[in-house]
Design an enzyme around this catalytic site. Sequence first.
Site, PDB file in Angstrom:
ATOM      1  N   ASP A 140       1.072  -1.093   0.113  1.00  0.00           N
ATOM      2  CA  ASP A 140       0.078  -0.231   0.121  1.00  0.00           C
ATOM      3  C   ASP A 140       0.724   1.084   0.203  1.00  0.00           C
ATOM      4  O   ASP A 140       1.766   1.240   0.447  1.00  0.00           O
ATOM      5  CB  ASP A 140      -1.123  -0.290   1.110  1.00  0.00           C
ATOM      6  CG  ASP A 140      -2.017   1.195   1.112  1.00  0.00           C
ATOM      7  OD1 ASP A 140      -2.817   1.333   0.249  1.00  0.00           O
ATOM      8  OD2 ASP A 140      -2.743   0.869   2.465  1.00  0.00           O
ATOM      9  N   ASN A 158     -10.921  -2.540  -5.501  1.00  0.00           N
ATOM     10  CA  ASN A 158     -10.112  -2.045  -6.735  1.00  0.00           C
ATOM     11  C   ASN A 158     -10.404  -1.709  -7.914  1.00  0.00           C
ATOM     12  O   ASN A 158     -10.340  -0.577  -9.242  1.00  0.00           O
ATOM     13  CB  ASN A 158      -8.333  -1.892  -6.271  1.00  0.00           C
ATOM     14  CG  ASN A 158      -7.358  -2.015  -5.088  1.00  0.00           C
ATOM     15  OD1 ASN A 158      -6.515  -2.927  -5.278  1.00  0.00           O
ATOM     16  ND2 ASN A 158      -7.864  -0.913  -5.022  1.00  0.00           N
TER      17      ASN A 158
HETATM   18  C1  IPE Z   1      -5.717  -2.580  -0.481  1.00  0.00           C
HETATM   19  O1  IPE Z   1      -5.109  -1.656  -0.663  1.00  0.00           O
HETATM   20  C2  IPE Z   1      -5.220  -3.454  -1.824  1.00  0.00           C
HETATM   21  C3  IPE Z   1      -3.738  -3.626  -2.774  1.00  0.00           C
HETATM   22  C4  IPE Z   1      -2.965  -3.264  -1.768  1.00  0.00           C
HETATM   23  C5  IPE Z   1      -4.183  -4.346  -3.997  1.00  0.00           C
HETATM   24  P1  IPE Z   1      -6.197  -0.232  -0.352  1.00  0.00           P
HETATM   25  O2  IPE Z   1      -5.208   1.400  -0.426  1.00  0.00           O
HETATM   26  O3  IPE Z   1      -6.864  -0.327  -1.910  1.00  0.00           O
HETATM   27  O4  IPE Z   1      -7.247  -0.063   0.949  1.00  0.00           O
HETATM   28  P2  IPE Z   1      -7.972   0.143   1.319  1.00  0.00           P
HETATM   29  O5  IPE Z   1      -8.716   0.686   0.908  1.00  0.00           O
HETATM   30  O6  IPE Z   1      -7.285   1.441   2.304  1.00  0.00           O
HETATM   31  O7  IPE Z   1      -8.411  -0.172   2.997  1.00  0.00           O
HETATM   32  C1  IPE Z   2      -1.071   0.938  -3.278  1.00  0.00           C
HETATM   33  O1  IPE Z   2      -0.836   1.402  -3.499  1.00  0.00           O
HETATM   34  C2  IPE Z   2      -1.202  -0.350  -4.895  1.00  0.00           C
HETATM   35  C3  IPE Z   2      -2.328  -0.627  -5.475  1.00  0.00           C
HETATM   36  C4  IPE Z   2      -3.835  -0.406  -4.224  1.00  0.00           C
HETATM   37  C5  IPE Z   2      -3.389  -0.828  -6.594  1.00  0.00           C
HETATM   38  P1  IPE Z   2      -2.728   2.417  -3.426  1.00  0.00           P
HETATM   39  O2  IPE Z   2      -2.675   3.554  -4.873  1.00  0.00           O
HETATM   40  O3  IPE Z   2      -3.867   2.169  -2.498  1.00  0.00           O
HETATM   41  O4  IPE Z   2      -1.864   3.930  -2.734  1.00  0.00           O
HETATM   42  P2  IPE Z   2      -2.589   4.664  -1.576  1.00  0.00           P
HETATM   43  O5  IPE Z   2      -2.901   3.983  -0.824  1.00  0.00           O
HETATM   44  O6  IPE Z   2      -3.094   5.408  -2.179  1.00  0.00           O
HETATM   45  O7  IPE Z   2      -1.334   5.957  -1.044  1.00  0.00           O
HETATM   46 MG    MG Z   3      -4.336   2.380  -0.400  1.00  0.00          MG
END
Ligand code: IPE
Ligand code: IPE
Ligand code: MG
Length: 241
Positions: free
Chosen positions: A14, A62
């Site tokens: 994340d 996602n």
């Molecule tokens: C979790 O991250 C999913 C992945 C790392 C693929 P998110 O960024 O989607 O999680 P939330 O929405 O903050 O819980």
């Molecule tokens: C994780 O990074 C990647 C995926 C969930 C695909 P994020 O895109 O969730 O990054 P933040 O949480 O917005 O920083």
């Molecule tokens: Mg995230």
Amino acid sequence: MGPSQPRHVAIIMDGNGRWAKERGVSRSKGHEAGAESVRAVVRECRSRGVEVLTLYSFSTENWKRPAAEVAALMALLKSFVLSERKELMDQGIQVRVIGEVQRLPLFVRKPLKMLCNDSEKNIGMVLNLALSYGSRAEIVQAVRSVARDAIAGKVDPDSITEAVINDRLYTRGLPDPDLLIRTSGELRLSNFLLWQLAYTEIYVADTYWPDFREAGLNLAFEAYAQRRRRFGKTDAQIAKE
Ligand code: IPE
Ligand code: IPE
Ligand code: MG
């Protein structure tokens, strides 16, 4: 004695978006930088002798992100599969996918399937990619499959054990994760491996995923080595084992 090294490491990668925002670049650039961290972490786990590395790469939730971001992630996934193919094969890595794969666009599914098939016999390390993955959906399909077999008279409801459920999850055949890492500081599971993480050690790093790399992984492994895994028993019992 600590548990020394985890056999199965699972990571919620994340913080790509926050990494990008801090630099004033697009979220896609953040995901691209994240792919570099994936490369480094796969290499490091392989060289340390980790048996299974599960990476939460794209969740069922996602899919609700803006279409342009989803498209960029899918394109990145495809180019990652193609560009890493040689190194993964050279390292003897077996690639698997868990999740609702049929929801992925064909241009991703095809090269991914090819890589999974071609690496099937590799014994170096299992790289398990959680793609279009949601733990509740995984449990629902397991329940459906047991229910179908029960109605068909192939399974006696009273003989349904944890092993029967395990066998119908996407992770069948794999040991449960010993260590769960989440980067970027969030203290939640976000629908990841709810069943499999029952006794997993949890490590949360404040680092954004693109900055995690070998150094972040080394810190996580050091922390893991200090943990005492009791699995419900007492310290005295554990000491005798
Ligand atoms: C979790 O991250 C999913 C992945 C790392 C693929 P998110 O960024 O989607 O999680 P939330 O929405 O903050 O819980
Ligand atoms: C994780 O990074 C990647 C995926 C969930 C695909 P994020 O895109 O969730 O990054 P933040 O949480 O917005 O920083
Ligand atoms: Mg995230």
